[in-house]
Design a protein around this motif. Sequence first.
Motif, PDB file in Angstrom:
ATOM      1  N   THR A  72       0.833  -1.206   0.000  1.00  0.00           N
ATOM      2  CA  THR A  72       0.000   0.000   0.000  1.00  0.00           C
ATOM      3  C   THR A  72       0.864   1.250   0.000  1.00  0.00           C
ATOM      4  O   THR A  72       0.602   2.215  -0.728  1.00  0.00           O
ATOM      5  CB  THR A  72      -0.924   0.006   1.229  1.00  0.00           C
ATOM      6  OG1 THR A  72      -1.696  -1.193   1.238  1.00  0.00           O
ATOM      7  CG2 THR A  72      -1.859   1.205   1.192  1.00  0.00           C
ATOM      8  N   LEU A  73       1.936   1.266   0.812  1.00  0.00           N
ATOM      9  CA  LEU A  73       2.872   2.392   0.810  1.00  0.00           C
ATOM     10  C   LEU A  73       3.476   2.591  -0.575  1.00  0.00           C
ATOM     11  O   LEU A  73       3.626   3.725  -1.047  1.00  0.00           O
ATOM     12  CB  LEU A  73       3.985   2.162   1.839  1.00  0.00           C
ATOM     13  CG  LEU A  73       3.636   2.381   3.304  1.00  0.00           C
ATOM     14  CD1 LEU A  73       4.796   1.941   4.193  1.00  0.00           C
ATOM     15  CD2 LEU A  73       3.312   3.851   3.562  1.00  0.00           C
TER      16      LEU A  73
ATOM     17  N   TYR B 155       5.169   3.537   8.184  1.00  0.00           N
ATOM     18  CA  TYR B 155       5.230   4.820   7.492  1.00  0.00           C
ATOM     19  C   TYR B 155       6.522   4.897   6.687  1.00  0.00           C
ATOM     20  O   TYR B 155       7.545   4.295   7.039  1.00  0.00           O
ATOM     21  CB  TYR B 155       5.112   5.995   8.475  1.00  0.00           C
ATOM     22  CG  TYR B 155       6.296   6.207   9.391  1.00  0.00           C
ATOM     23  CD1 TYR B 155       7.333   7.071   9.035  1.00  0.00           C
ATOM     24  CD2 TYR B 155       6.368   5.569  10.621  1.00  0.00           C
ATOM     25  CE1 TYR B 155       8.412   7.273   9.876  1.00  0.00           C
ATOM     26  CE2 TYR B 155       7.436   5.772  11.467  1.00  0.00           C
ATOM     27  CZ  TYR B 155       8.456   6.631  11.094  1.00  0.00           C
ATOM     28  OH  TYR B 155       9.530   6.822  11.932  1.00  0.00           O
ATOM     29  N   GLN B 156       6.452   5.642   5.585  1.00  0.00           N
ATOM     30  CA  GLN B 156       7.604   5.783   4.699  1.00  0.00           C
ATOM     31  C   GLN B 156       7.945   7.254   4.546  1.00  0.00           C
ATOM     32  O   GLN B 156       7.072   8.115   4.418  1.00  0.00           O
ATOM     33  CB  GLN B 156       7.313   5.174   3.330  1.00  0.00           C
ATOM     34  CG  GLN B 156       8.546   5.177   2.396  1.00  0.00           C
ATOM     35  CD  GLN B 156       8.383   4.251   1.213  1.00  0.00           C
ATOM     36  OE1 GLN B 156       7.276   3.863   0.874  1.00  0.00           O
ATOM     37  NE2 GLN B 156       9.487   3.884   0.577  1.00  0.00           N
ATOM     38  N   LEU B 157       9.241   7.540   4.571  1.00  0.00           N
ATOM     39  CA  LEU B 157       9.753   8.897   4.447  1.00  0.00           C
ATOM     40  C   LEU B 157      10.424   9.060   3.092  1.00  0.00           C
ATOM     41  O   LEU B 157      11.234   8.228   2.676  1.00  0.00           O
ATOM     42  CB  LEU B 157      10.756   9.185   5.570  1.00  0.00           C
ATOM     43  CG  LEU B 157      11.517  10.499   5.523  1.00  0.00           C
ATOM     44  CD1 LEU B 157      10.557  11.685   5.651  1.00  0.00           C
ATOM     45  CD2 LEU B 157      12.570  10.539   6.624  1.00  0.00           C
TER      46      LEU B 157
ATOM     47  N   CYS C 168      12.640  15.996  -2.170  1.00  0.00           N
ATOM     48  CA  CYS C 168      11.673  15.909  -3.262  1.00  0.00           C
ATOM     49  C   CYS C 168      11.764  17.144  -4.156  1.00  0.00           C
ATOM     50  O   CYS C 168      11.894  18.281  -3.670  1.00  0.00           O
ATOM     51  CB  CYS C 168      10.259  15.782  -2.699  1.00  0.00           C
ATOM     52  SG  CYS C 168       9.993  14.241  -1.781  1.00  0.00           S
ATOM     53  N   GLY C 169      11.696  16.906  -5.461  1.00  0.00           N
ATOM     54  CA  GLY C 169      11.789  17.991  -6.425  1.00  0.00           C
ATOM     55  C   GLY C 169      13.148  18.656  -6.447  1.00  0.00           C
ATOM     56  O   GLY C 169      13.278  19.797  -6.912  1.00  0.00           O
ATOM     57  N   GLY C 170      14.162  17.976  -5.923  1.00  0.00           N
ATOM     58  CA  GLY C 170      15.515  18.535  -5.926  1.00  0.00           C
ATOM     59  C   GLY C 170      15.761  19.575  -4.852  1.00  0.00           C
ATOM     60  O   GLY C 170      16.810  20.216  -4.841  1.00  0.00           O
ATOM     61  N   GLY C 171      14.821  19.735  -3.907  1.00  0.00           N
ATOM     62  CA  GLY C 171      14.985  20.722  -2.842  1.00  0.00           C
ATOM     63  C   GLY C 171      14.870  20.085  -1.468  1.00  0.00           C
ATOM     64  O   GLY C 171      15.232  18.917  -1.273  1.00  0.00           O
ATOM     65  N   GLU C 172      14.352  20.857  -0.503  1.00  0.00           N
ATOM     66  CA  GLU C 172      14.254  20.376   0.876  1.00  0.00           C
ATOM     67  C   GLU C 172      12.887  19.772   1.194  1.00  0.00           C
ATOM     68  O   GLU C 172      12.624  19.416   2.341  1.00  0.00           O
ATOM     69  CB  GLU C 172      14.528  21.528   1.847  1.00  0.00           C
ATOM     70  CG  GLU C 172      15.950  22.074   1.740  1.00  0.00           C
ATOM     71  CD  GLU C 172      16.170  23.261   2.668  1.00  0.00           C
ATOM     72  OE1 GLU C 172      15.160  23.881   3.075  1.00  0.00           O
ATOM     73  OE2 GLU C 172      17.336  23.538   2.990  1.00  0.00           O
ATOM     74  N   ALA C 173      12.036  19.654   0.210  1.00  0.00           N
ATOM     75  CA  ALA C 173      10.698  19.121   0.451  1.00  0.00           C
ATOM     76  C   ALA C 173      10.763  17.649   0.848  1.00  0.00           C
ATOM     77  O   ALA C 173      11.696  16.917   0.478  1.00  0.00           O
ATOM     78  CB  ALA C 173       9.832  19.292  -0.787  1.00  0.00           C
ATOM     79  N   PHE C 174       9.757  17.226   1.615  1.00  0.00           N
ATOM     80  CA  PHE C 174       9.677  15.837   2.064  1.00  0.00           C
ATOM     81  C   PHE C 174       8.238  15.359   1.960  1.00  0.00           C
ATOM     82  O   PHE C 174       7.292  16.155   1.890  1.00  0.00           O
ATOM     83  CB  PHE C 174      10.164  15.698   3.513  1.00  0.00           C
ATOM     84  CG  PHE C 174       9.345  16.490   4.502  1.00  0.00           C
ATOM     85  CD1 PHE C 174       8.202  15.951   5.101  1.00  0.00           C
ATOM     86  CD2 PHE C 174       9.702  17.788   4.832  1.00  0.00           C
ATOM     87  CE1 PHE C 174       7.441  16.685   5.987  1.00  0.00           C
ATOM     88  CE2 PHE C 174       8.936  18.531   5.728  1.00  0.00           C
ATOM     89  CZ  PHE C 174       7.809  17.981   6.307  1.00  0.00           C
ATOM     90  N   VAL C 175       8.072  14.038   1.944  1.00  0.00           N
ATOM     91  CA  VAL C 175       6.753  13.406   1.973  1.00  0.00           C
ATOM     92  C   VAL C 175       6.797  12.300   3.017  1.00  0.00           C
ATOM     93  O   VAL C 175       7.749  11.501   3.042  1.00  0.00           O
ATOM     94  CB  VAL C 175       6.363  12.817   0.603  1.00  0.00           C
ATOM     95  CG1 VAL C 175       5.021  12.077   0.704  1.00  0.00           C
ATOM     96  CG2 VAL C 175       6.290  13.896  -0.460  1.00  0.00           C
ATOM     97  N   VAL C 176       5.808  12.263   3.894  1.00  0.00           N
ATOM     98  CA  VAL C 176       5.665  11.173   4.863  1.00  0.00           C
ATOM     99  C   VAL C 176       4.294  10.542   4.632  1.00  0.00           C
ATOM    100  O   VAL C 176       3.280  11.239   4.622  1.00  0.00           O
ATOM    101  CB  VAL C 176       5.776  11.667   6.315  1.00  0.00           C
ATOM    102  CG1 VAL C 176       5.581  10.502   7.278  1.00  0.00           C
ATOM    103  CG2 VAL C 176       7.115  12.328   6.561  1.00  0.00           C
ATOM    104  N   THR C 177       4.285   9.224   4.436  1.00  0.00           N
ATOM    105  CA  THR C 177       3.036   8.510   4.204  1.00  0.00           C
ATOM    106  C   THR C 177       2.877   7.418   5.260  1.00  0.00           C
ATOM    107  O   THR C 177       3.807   6.643   5.498  1.00  0.00           O
ATOM    108  CB  THR C 177       2.996   7.874   2.810  1.00  0.00           C
ATOM    109  OG1 THR C 177       3.157   8.898   1.820  1.00  0.00           O
ATOM    110  CG2 THR C 177       1.669   7.163   2.569  1.00  0.00           C
ATOM    111  N   LEU C 178       1.708   7.383   5.903  1.00  0.00           N
ATOM    112  CA  LEU C 178       1.408   6.399   6.933  1.00  0.00           C
ATOM    113  C   LEU C 178       0.250   5.517   6.490  1.00  0.00           C
ATOM    114  O   LEU C 178      -0.749   6.004   5.956  1.00  0.00           O
ATOM    115  CB  LEU C 178       1.009   7.103   8.231  1.00  0.00           C
ATOM    116  CG  LEU C 178       0.349   6.238   9.318  1.00  0.00           C
ATOM    117  CD1 LEU C 178       1.387   5.384  10.024  1.00  0.00           C
ATOM    118  CD2 LEU C 178      -0.401   7.092  10.329  1.00  0.00           C
ATOM    119  N   VAL C 179       0.378   4.219   6.723  1.00  0.00           N
ATOM    120  CA  VAL C 179      -0.753   3.306   6.626  1.00  0.00           C
ATOM    121  C   VAL C 179      -0.858   2.606   7.980  1.00  0.00           C
ATOM    122  O   VAL C 179       0.117   2.067   8.488  1.00  0.00           O
ATOM    123  CB  VAL C 179      -0.604   2.280   5.486  1.00  0.00           C
ATOM    124  CG1 VAL C 179      -0.742   2.961   4.139  1.00  0.00           C
ATOM    125  CG2 VAL C 179       0.721   1.546   5.548  1.00  0.00           C
TER     126      VAL C 179
END
Length: 542
Positions: free
Chosen positions: A460-461, A488-490, A494-505
């Motif tokens: 799912t992640l 959860y996955q980190l 992202c996008g070549g900068g300091e952005a991040f995404v955290v996804t939890l199931v």
Amino acid sequence: MKRRISSLSTVSLIAAIGLAACGGSSLPATTQPVDTTQSSSDETTPEGTAPASTTPGGITSFSDIQPAVIQIEALGTIRSAEVGITDGSGRGSGFIISSDGLAVTNNHVVTGAATLEVFIGGDTSTSYNATVLGVSECNDLAVIDINESEPLPSLGWYDGKITTGTEIYAAGFPLGETEYTLTRGIVSKVSASGETNWASLDSVLEHDANIQPGNSGGPLVAADGTVVGINYRGRDVTGTTQFFAIDKDIAQRVVDNLKKGDFESLGINGEAVVDEEAGIAGIWVSAVAPGSPASELDILAGDIIQSMNGLPVGTDGTMSAYCDVLRTSRDKPIQVEILRYDTSEVLRGELNGSKPLKQVFSFADAVEDDVTVDTSGGSTGDVGGASYGDYTTITDDSGLIAIDVPSVWTDVSTTPLTLDDGTQVPVINASPSIADSEVSYGTPSLLYAILGPLPNLDETLASFAPGAGECTDGGISDYSDDLYSGRYQLWLNCGGGEAFVVTLVAVPGDSEYTAIISLQGATEADLEALDQAFATFAVFAS
């Protein structure tokens, strides 16, 4: 990383709007704001014939009630939101309702006190200890038992109909002074609002018989000496001073329950506080009664109750939502979320239940070593990089799920997603601009959805992974709290900068459904939003 919380004493709290009539300089007085009006005494016999009802012990006039009116000195420690920890005494009033020594006063006068000393009728030569039989913070009432074996004079309840213009007298011991005081007035409004930062009553009596700090818990009587109401609040209104008392009909019902123990209560002395700058709202706990549900859960003075059964409380500066939950749940378990102000910890547990207070999992703490964030403002715009401050609870169109998001994320979608088989999936999507967040990692966003049971959480992640090469995989970790377990996955850079995404199931203990939350961000404020989202996501049905 600890979430940043500004001092509550440095902001203007909504809690300071109301003026209570409690007294002293410590236990009651720091719980409620202070009324600075002056007392006026008037013991003149009113014109006309008194109502036919009478009080026990042969009392037939307001001028005879003094022997049944008491002053209560409460000793103990109180934790004020504005002042801090104070040790000392505070004084309020009350009145005896039965010859065996039962008396009525306000909850905010006695709850949390280590000792209660009672003086009867203004006699300071003799004092009596008293025991609390029952309290109700929602109704701001308490019943105490005076430790005296001899029969005591007592007051009865008014039998007549209370109308605008009913003549009344307020008795008590204002300003902590030992001299008995009686003031005269009329009922100016039969049904005024009873919502305050320390109590929640459907309606109360408004009157103009002057009361001051120290009058709290004292009787408001008719001409015949029977009790019309119980004074609990003073407030300046449009340049004139009006005062408020708990109506005798409400008081009688609550007092009958309090004789048997606590009623509509967790056993706290507290008040609603709002700190808009720090984004904090809830019920500030000034003191906790030993043996109460709050004490059993290890709630401490200085804690802030932020939500109950998933419902934010205190956000409007009143106890309304807090008391609504108590009145709905009664003795059933109540899930509470607590902000422990001293340590910035967010704790969750069950009142009247089996789940102790535990720290809510902090994603910000878990990922801070891996994430490099922008602290200059970035995607948060005018709010700065450290905190969004204000949050809003969003509920989806089906009413099945809810979650807190920054109030500045005004682009919100709550329409369910319809799958190929016709199944509707509850979904919440929020962002400053959902369209921009879909094309730029620099715009923060949140997605929250509920699906049926899923056999493989890692698969799912993977289905929620960013496009190839858009982010760096920061790994998958286990997640668990008192209600859910999952993974959860980190994703980083992202996008070549300091952005991040955290996804939890995550799934609840019964595995009835799967909760999915995904948040993208780039700033320290977005990390705070991450914790707020994972601490507040709720499912109302499945």
